[in-house]
Motif scaffolding. Sequence first.
Motif, PDB file in Angstrom:
ATOM      1  N   GLU A  73      35.254  23.320  38.195  1.00 29.39           N
ATOM      2  CA  GLU A  73      34.773  24.683  38.405  1.00 29.39           C
ATOM      3  C   GLU A  73      35.489  25.377  39.546  1.00 29.39           C
ATOM      4  N   SER A  74      35.754  24.657  40.632  1.00 28.26           N
ATOM      5  CA  SER A  74      36.426  25.272  41.772  1.00 28.26           C
ATOM      6  C   SER A  74      37.858  25.665  41.412  1.00 28.26           C
ATOM      7  N   GLN A  75      38.487  24.877  40.567  1.00 31.10           N
ATOM      8  CA  GLN A  75      39.850  25.224  40.149  1.00 31.10           C
ATOM      9  C   GLN A  75      39.843  26.433  39.222  1.00 31.10           C
ATOM     10  N   ARG A  76      38.795  26.557  38.381  1.00 32.38           N
ATOM     11  CA  ARG A  76      38.667  27.754  37.550  1.00 32.38           C
ATOM     12  C   ARG A  76      38.538  28.993  38.421  1.00 32.38           C
ATOM     13  N   LYS A  77      37.727  28.878  39.475  1.00 29.42           N
ATOM     14  CA  LYS A  77      37.545  30.008  40.389  1.00 29.42           C
ATOM     15  C   LYS A  77      38.851  30.333  41.096  1.00 29.42           C
ATOM     16  N   ARG A  78      39.557  29.302  41.508  1.00 28.90           N
ATOM     17  CA  ARG A  78      40.829  29.517  42.194  1.00 28.90           C
ATOM     18  C   ARG A  78      41.847  30.187  41.262  1.00 28.90           C
ATOM     19  N   ASN A  79      41.894  29.750  39.998  1.00 27.81           N
ATOM     20  CA  ASN A  79      42.805  30.372  39.033  1.00 27.81           C
ATOM     21  C   ASN A  79      42.468  31.844  38.815  1.00 27.81           C
ATOM     22  N   ALA A  80      41.176  32.145  38.730  1.00 29.28           N
ATOM     23  CA  ALA A  80      40.758  33.532  38.539  1.00 29.28           C
ATOM     24  C   ALA A  80      41.133  34.377  39.751  1.00 29.28           C
ATOM     25  N   THR A  94      43.541  33.766  41.924  1.00 23.82           N
ATOM     26  CA  THR A  94      44.996  33.897  41.967  1.00 23.82           C
ATOM     27  C   THR A  94      45.470  34.992  41.023  1.00 23.82           C
ATOM     28  N   GLU A  95      44.894  35.050  39.843  1.00 19.23           N
ATOM     29  CA  GLU A  95      45.280  36.082  38.877  1.00 19.23           C
ATOM     30  C   GLU A  95      44.900  37.471  39.385  1.00 19.23           C
ATOM     31  N   ARG A  96      43.706  37.608  39.986  1.00 19.81           N
ATOM     32  CA  ARG A  96      43.305  38.897  40.560  1.00 19.81           C
ATOM     33  C   ARG A  96      44.275  39.325  41.659  1.00 19.81           C
ATOM     34  N   GLU A  97      44.635  38.377  42.525  1.00 17.42           N
ATOM     35  CA  GLU A  97      45.554  38.691  43.625  1.00 17.42           C
ATOM     36  C   GLU A  97      46.934  39.061  43.094  1.00 17.42           C
ATOM     37  N   ARG A  98      47.388  38.378  42.051  1.00 20.33           N
ATOM     38  CA  ARG A  98      48.687  38.680  41.464  1.00 20.33           C
ATOM     39  C   ARG A  98      48.702  40.095  40.884  1.00 20.33           C
ATOM     40  N   GLN A  99      47.626  40.447  40.183  1.00 20.55           N
ATOM     41  CA  GLN A  99      47.539  41.795  39.616  1.00 20.55           C
ATOM     42  C   GLN A  99      47.514  42.857  40.720  1.00 20.55           C
TER      43      GLN A  99
END
Length: 143
Positions: free
Chosen positions: A61-68, A70-75
């Motif tokens: 779950e923590s990795q899912r949150k981190r991936n989300a 990271t994607e928000r920050e990239r956008q």
Amino acid sequence: TSRPSPATRDNEVATAKIVVLRATLGAGPEDSLAFSESTGALSYAESRQCPRPTHQMANIESQRKRNARTERERQENRRLTSRVRTFFRRLESASEAGDSAAAATEHRELVSAIDRAVGRGAMHRNTGARRKARAARLLTPSS
């Protein structure tokens, strides 16, 4: 390697394999065929599948949150840097047209967008300084 070596392409058996492979998988560019020296198998290179690397779905779950996140920050970073490029293009077109008032307005907006991108970490401060210097050179007439 992404294509068979010349010796392999000249080999009659390899040429027949390439023809059969193209017929079964559909026509593709010749560069996308890969030849494995160890197994002797021909296949399409996987590097041409997707422009961005895809990752396996995270189970933790923590990795899912981190991936989300990271994607928000990239956008967000893309939005800020794209805004800088847009204002730079507007400044170039205004300076080429000779409209000094519009160029001054676009320069002010460009500097503000660069400062915002640098402040939020989307752009390195040296990159921001370099782009502001280029913008100032566009604003002043060359002698």
